[in-house]
Every structure is written in C-alpha cells, then in structure tokens.
Enzyme design. Structure first.
Site, PDB file in Angstrom:
ATOM      1  N   CYS A  82      -6.227  -3.485   6.918  1.00  0.00           N
ATOM      2  CA  CYS A  82      -7.478  -2.718   6.890  1.00  0.00           C
ATOM      3  C   CYS A  82      -8.619  -3.444   6.202  1.00  0.00           C
ATOM      4  O   CYS A  82      -9.795  -3.190   6.499  1.00  0.00           O
ATOM      5  CB  CYS A  82      -7.255  -1.349   6.236  1.00  0.00           C
ATOM      6  SG  CYS A  82      -6.845  -1.412   4.473  1.00  0.00           S
ATOM      7  N   CYS A 119       0.838  -1.200   0.000  1.00  0.00           N
ATOM      8  CA  CYS A 119       0.000   0.000   0.000  1.00  0.00           C
ATOM      9  C   CYS A 119       0.872   1.249   0.000  1.00  0.00           C
ATOM     10  O   CYS A 119       0.604   2.207  -0.727  1.00  0.00           O
ATOM     11  CB  CYS A 119      -0.931  -0.007   1.207  1.00  0.00           C
ATOM     12  SG  CYS A 119      -2.038   1.417   1.299  1.00  0.00           S
TER      13      CYS A 119
END
Length: 344
Positions: free
Chosen positions: A185, A90
């Site tokens: 997440c 990410c």
C-alpha cells in the site's frame, strides 16, 4: 473495512446475522500511493458501503504506528539485504494488535475482517485455510496465536470469491466489481520498490559471480536483489537462466546458478521470529511448509538449530529469501496452521 469487496461482504453477512456492526477503516500511510489498500478512494468506498448497510463507520488514524512498525522495518531490512513481507507485519503489529486492542477498549466482542481463512474449535482454536484455494490467506495470518484467534471472525472464509462478488452484487454494494488489491500500500505503481527506497537508503553496486567465483555481470543496487530472483541475472554458458543463490551485502557480491543450483533443502528459522498457533512442534515432527502467499505446500521435517529451528524439505525447493515468512501446517490436517517463522 479496507474498501474492498471481501470486507464489504464480511460486514454485510454480520449485519444479516443480526450482529451490532460498526465499520472501521484504518488510515495507515500518510504518503502518496496509488496501489494496495487503504487509499483515500478505499476509505470512501468503505464509508459508502457502510452507508448502504446502515451501519456506523469510523476511520482510525494509525499512521504513526504503521510507520514505526511496518514501513521503517521494511526500509531497514532492505538496507541489510533482507526481503521482508510488509503485509504480514501489518497483520501482526497493526490489524491484529493495535486494532484488536482498540476494539477491546471500545467494548466490542469480536473483530471481523475480510480475510479468506477460517477459525475453528473452542480453546484451543485452529487457524485453517479459506474455502477458496485460489484466495486462501492463512499464510499471511500464520503468526496469529490463541488470544487473537479467540477474538477474530472471518465471515467470508467459508466462501469462494465468485460467491463473495455475487453476494455483493445482489446487495448492490459499490465494491462488487472492484479489483483485488495486489500491491504494497505504501509503494506507488510508478515509483516501485526502487523509487520508494532510493531516498531512504544508499544503493551499492555489486558483482554477479557464478558458482566458481567468476564474475559474470553486475548490478547497480545489491539492496534490491532477492535470493531466488532470476530477472536481470542473465544466462550461463549453457544457455540456462541464472537465479540468485546468495546475496553477500558486505562483500558486494551476488552469487548465481542455474535452476538446479538454486534449489535448497533446508531453511533456518531463528527463535526470535517463531510463533505457534497453540502447542509448539518438537524436533523430528513432520509438517507442511509454505514459503509464499500462494506457494505450493512442501512436506518437511523439523530439527533444532541452537534455539531456533531447521525446516528440512523432503524435496529441494526454490530458495527462501532472508526475511520471508515460512508458514507451517499440520501434516495430519494440511489446512490447519501450526506456526510460522522468519527465514534467516
């Protein structure tokens, strides 16, 4: 602004220094989640902090890019028996690629985040550990090169976490006491990794064998087994706990051994995954390797393996799972990252 205390204080410090600051929060995951960062509640916390600081706040929807460049590769890696680090990916492909590119297009001079790391020097820039050893995040930023380091700012990198929280409390920020995000997440705390992957890839049972090839157990899903894992691997005849030494997905076989058998002296970093902060190291150079976010630094030497690299540890280490990042630090300045690779 992820909605946590670090990015909140990073924004506050920049405002206090007189910069023209705009808060940006990324909408990354379109599915359900109750863990990690960037949830609906986190977006609301970031917006409220921006209001408290008197700055504009925007939400950028990058869900499509996140799915293509982080979630899908994560799923595909598990199907191949690898153990990826989605938070590093990410950072690599979303925060310091997509978001950095957008900040450039919008005319901003810098992109600031709440990471606990530091950038020093003027071309070439150096990426260094954060001042707080317990919260240092240089490992998850170890893939950054000169272009990104010349554009980013880490305002809390010189601070210890208790000082960050104290600063937030003095300003009355709603995130002052908010717990740190610890999880991926896009994976819920109830479903876990197994629940998330269950409807995306096929799970296959496998035998657990010892170093002599004798079957000593079984697992229901080899795709969920990680090199170095000890949970669920049982004990040997001598009573010592078993660790995963190797995972052979095609053969449906997990090899285990005791703690000593699980140690390794060498890890291979294929050329395709190697990045350098500035100048690449050379065969024979010394470095300090770190193989997990809070792993203990391990002195090593570098060698070549085809067009890739060999990291040869001075002292045998716990095995590095394929797909994990190995960050390399300067042997003369052990707080400075020199490069990173992805374990074969």
């Amino acid at each position: 602004m992820s909605g946590g205390v670090d990015s909140s204080v990073a924004a506050a410090l920049l405002v206090e220094q007189g910069h023209d600051v705009v808060g940006a929060t990324l909408k990354l995951w379109g599915g359900p989640s109750d863990s990690g960062c960037c949830s609906v509640a986190d977006v609301d916390d970031a917006r409220r902090v921006a209001q408290q600081l008197g700055i504009d706040h925007h939400v950028f929807n990058l869900t499509e890019a996140f799915d293509q460049r982080v979630v899908t590769p994560y799923v595909e890696a598990h199907a191949r028996g690898r153990t990826p680090n989605p938070c590093i990916e990410c950072n690599r492909s979303i925060k310091f690629d997509q978001l950095l590119e957008r900040s450039d297009r919008l005319g901003f001079d810098r992109l600031a985040t709440g990471h606990h790391a530091r950038v020093t020097g003027e071309a070439p820039h150096r990426l260094r550990r954060g001042a707080d050893p317990a919260k240092d995040q240089s490992y998850v930023l170890s893939m950054l090169g000169q272009h990104a380091l010349g554009r980013v700012v880490f305002p809390v990198g010189e601070m210890h976490k208790h000082d960050v929280r104290g600063h937030a409390a003095r300003l009355g920020l709603r995130t002052a006491g908010k717990p740190d995000s610890q999880d991926v997440c896009f994976i819920g705390s109830v479903e876990g990794r197994q629940g998330f992957l269950a409807d995306k890839i096929a799970f296959h049972p496998a035998d657990i064998v010892d170093g002599e090839g004798a079957t000593v157990g079984a697992v229901e899903a080899i795709e969920l087994v990680t090199v170095g894992q000890r949970r669920g691997m049982g004990h040997g005849a001598d009573g010592q706990r078993h660790y995963v030494v190797a995972v052979d997905l095609p053969a449906r076989r997990v090899t285990v051994g005791n703690a000593a058998a699980a140690l390794t002296s060498v890890v291979t970093l294929p050329a395709a995954g190697i990045t350098w902060v500035d100048q690449p190291l050379r065969p024979g150079d010394r470095a300090v390797a770190q193989v997990s976010a809070h792993g203990r630094p391990a002195p090593c030497s570098l060698g070549r393996s085809g067009d890739g690299w060999l990291v040869e540890f001075d002292v045998p280490q716990r095995p590095v799972a394929p797909g994990q990042t190995v960050a390399l630090y300067d042997v003369a300045e052990p707080d400075a990252v020199v490069g990173a690779g992805i374990a074969a």
